[in-house]
Design an enzyme around this catalytic site. Structure first.
Site, PDB file in Angstrom:
ATOM      1  N   GLU A 162     -16.346  48.264   3.232  1.00  0.00           N
ATOM      2  CA  GLU A 162     -16.936  48.900   2.039  1.00  0.00           C
ATOM      3  C   GLU A 162     -16.524  50.355   1.865  1.00  0.00           C
ATOM      4  O   GLU A 162     -16.081  50.765   0.778  1.00  0.00           O
ATOM      5  CB  GLU A 162     -18.455  48.822   2.113  1.00  0.00           C
ATOM      6  CG  GLU A 162     -18.993  47.409   2.051  1.00  0.00           C
ATOM      7  CD  GLU A 162     -20.492  47.383   2.184  1.00  0.00           C
ATOM      8  OE1 GLU A 162     -21.158  48.106   1.429  1.00  0.00           O
ATOM      9  OE2 GLU A 162     -20.993  46.633   3.021  1.00  0.00           O
TER      10      GLU A 162
ATOM     11  N   ASN B 222     -22.395  54.333   0.996  1.00  0.00           N
ATOM     12  CA  ASN B 222     -21.233  54.144   0.102  1.00  0.00           C
ATOM     13  C   ASN B 222     -21.052  55.353  -0.808  1.00  0.00           C
ATOM     14  O   ASN B 222     -19.921  55.760  -1.082  1.00  0.00           O
ATOM     15  CB  ASN B 222     -21.397  52.859  -0.709  1.00  0.00           C
ATOM     16  CG  ASN B 222     -21.004  51.639   0.105  1.00  0.00           C
ATOM     17  OD1 ASN B 222     -19.828  51.424   0.377  1.00  0.00           O
ATOM     18  ND2 ASN B 222     -21.982  50.868   0.535  1.00  0.00           N
TER      19      ASN B 222
ATOM     20  N   HIS C 253     -19.776  44.561  -3.003  1.00  0.00           N
ATOM     21  CA  HIS C 253     -20.627  43.503  -2.440  1.00  0.00           C
ATOM     22  C   HIS C 253     -20.218  43.257  -0.985  1.00  0.00           C
ATOM     23  O   HIS C 253     -19.009  43.118  -0.701  1.00  0.00           O
ATOM     24  CB  HIS C 253     -20.482  42.216  -3.265  1.00  0.00           C
ATOM     25  CG  HIS C 253     -21.330  41.098  -2.749  1.00  0.00           C
ATOM     26  ND1 HIS C 253     -22.701  41.090  -2.880  1.00  0.00           N
ATOM     27  CD2 HIS C 253     -21.004  39.998  -2.051  1.00  0.00           C
ATOM     28  CE1 HIS C 253     -23.173  40.002  -2.283  1.00  0.00           C
ATOM     29  NE2 HIS C 253     -22.178  39.329  -1.773  1.00  0.00           N
TER      30      HIS C 253
HETATM   31  C1  GRF Z   1     -24.336  48.044   1.925  1.00  0.00           C
HETATM   32  O1  GRF Z   1     -23.933  46.947   2.710  1.00  0.00           O
HETATM   33  C2  GRF Z   1     -24.247  47.651   0.469  1.00  0.00           C
HETATM   34  O2  GRF Z   1     -23.155  46.815   0.176  1.00  0.00           O
HETATM   35  C3  GRF Z   1     -25.519  46.908   0.303  1.00  0.00           C
HETATM   36  O3  GRF Z   1     -26.488  47.690   0.985  1.00  0.00           O
HETATM   37  C4  GRF Z   1     -25.832  48.314   2.124  1.00  0.00           C
HETATM   38  C5  GRF Z   1     -26.181  49.788   2.201  1.00  0.00           C
HETATM   39  O4  GRF Z   1     -25.588  50.444   1.122  1.00  0.00           O
HETATM   40  N1  GRF Z   1     -25.887  46.717  -1.081  1.00  0.00           N
HETATM   41  P1  GRF Z   1     -25.691  52.062   0.989  1.00  0.00           P
HETATM   42  O5  GRF Z   1     -25.704  52.616   2.387  1.00  0.00           O
HETATM   43  O6  GRF Z   1     -26.987  52.360   0.270  1.00  0.00           O
HETATM   44  O7  GRF Z   1     -24.487  52.480   0.224  1.00  0.00           O
END
Ligand code: GRF
Length: 204
Positions: free
Chosen positions: A184, A17, A113
Site C-alpha cells: 500500500e 497511507n 484496497h
Molecule cells: C490499511 O490497510 C487500509 O488499506 C485499510 O485500513 C488500513 C489502515 O489504513 N483501509 P490507514 O493507516 O488509515 O491509511
C-alpha cells in the site's frame, strides 16, 4: 501552485497511507501534486494529527453531525469544490460513498484496497477482513490494489497492484502490516504521482 494538481485525501483512521503520501510529496516523488486538504469522517482519526503537523487544511465531517451520508457528502462536495480539488484519494477511508457522489467525481476518486482485487473485496471487506479471508482461504500471495472508485464497492478500473507473500504463522494483524509496508505505502504514492502528472499535462 498552478503547476501542481490539488489533492484531497479522505481518511477514517491511523493515516499510515496519508503519511506515505505526505512523505512522497516531501521526497519529490509526487512532484506534480500537492496535498491541500484532508477530510475525516471520524473526529479521533490519528490521520488528522499527521495532516495538522504538515499544515494541511483538515475537516472533520461526521455523519452524525451532518445528518447521515447525504449530509456528509453535501458537506464534502462544498469543501472539495471550493478548494478546486483535482484528485480525491481514499486512504484508509471506511465509508461507502453513494453512486451520485462517485458519479459526480467520475474518474477523480481513487482508493487503496488491502487485497489483490477481485479477491477479498467488495461489501464488508474492510480493515482486517480481507486479511482474515486471505488466511482462511490459504492463499500464498495477497497484496494491495489502487483503483478508481465507481458505484460498485472496489469495482472501479484497476490502476496498480503489488503482490505480497503470506508467511507461515501470519496473523491477520501481521499480514495487514506487511501488506501496508510492502504494497500500500508504495503503490499509492506512485499512482498519485502518475495521475498528478497526467492532470497537469492535460491542463496545457
Ligand atoms: C490499511 O490497510 C487500509 O488499506 C485499510 O485500513 C488500513 C489502515 O489504513 N483501509 P490507514 O493507516 O488509515 O491509511
Amino acid at each position: 501552485m498552478a503547476d501542481k494538481a490539488r489533492v484531497a485525501v479522505m481518511v477514517s483512521g491511523t493515516g499510515t497511507n496519508l503519511q506515505a503520501l505526505i512523505d512522497a510529496q516531501k521526497s519529490g516523488l509526487i512532484e506534480k501534486g500537492e496535498i491541500v486538504l484532508v477530510i475525516s469522517n471520524k473526529e479521533d482519526a490519528y490521520a488528522l494529527e499527521r495532516a495538522r503537523k504538515e499544515g494541511i487544511e483538515t475537516f472533520v465531517i461526521t455523519q452524525k453531525a451532518s445528518g447521515g451520508r447525504d449530509g456528509f457528502e453535501e458537506a464534502c462536495k462544498e469543501i472539495i469544490d471550493s478548494r478546486n480539488i483535482d484528485l480525491i484519494v481514499l486512504a484508509g477511508f471506511l465509508m461507502i460513498l453513494s453512486k451520485e457522489f462517485v458519479t459526480y467525481y467520475d474518474h477523480k476518486i481513487i482508493n487503496v484496497h488491502p487485497a489483490l482485487i477481485p479477491s477479498f473485496c467488495g461489501d464488508g471487506f474492510y480493515g482486517l477482513k480481507p486479511h482474515i479471508a486471505a488466511l482462511e482461504r490459504g492463499v500464498k500471495v495477497t497484496g494491495a490494489t489502487v483503483h478508481f472508485v465507481n458505484e460498485i464497492a472496489d469495482g472501479g478500473e484497476i490502476i496498480a497492484q503489488k503482490a505480497v507473500n503470506v508467511e507461515e504463522g501470519d496473523t491477520p494483524e501481521i499480514l495487514e502490516r506487511r501488506v501496508m509496508e510492502q504494497a500500500e505505502w508504495l503503490i499509492l504514492p506512485v499512482a498519485v504521482a502518475k495521475l498528478c502528472r497526467k492532470i497537469v499535462k492535460n491542463r496545457k
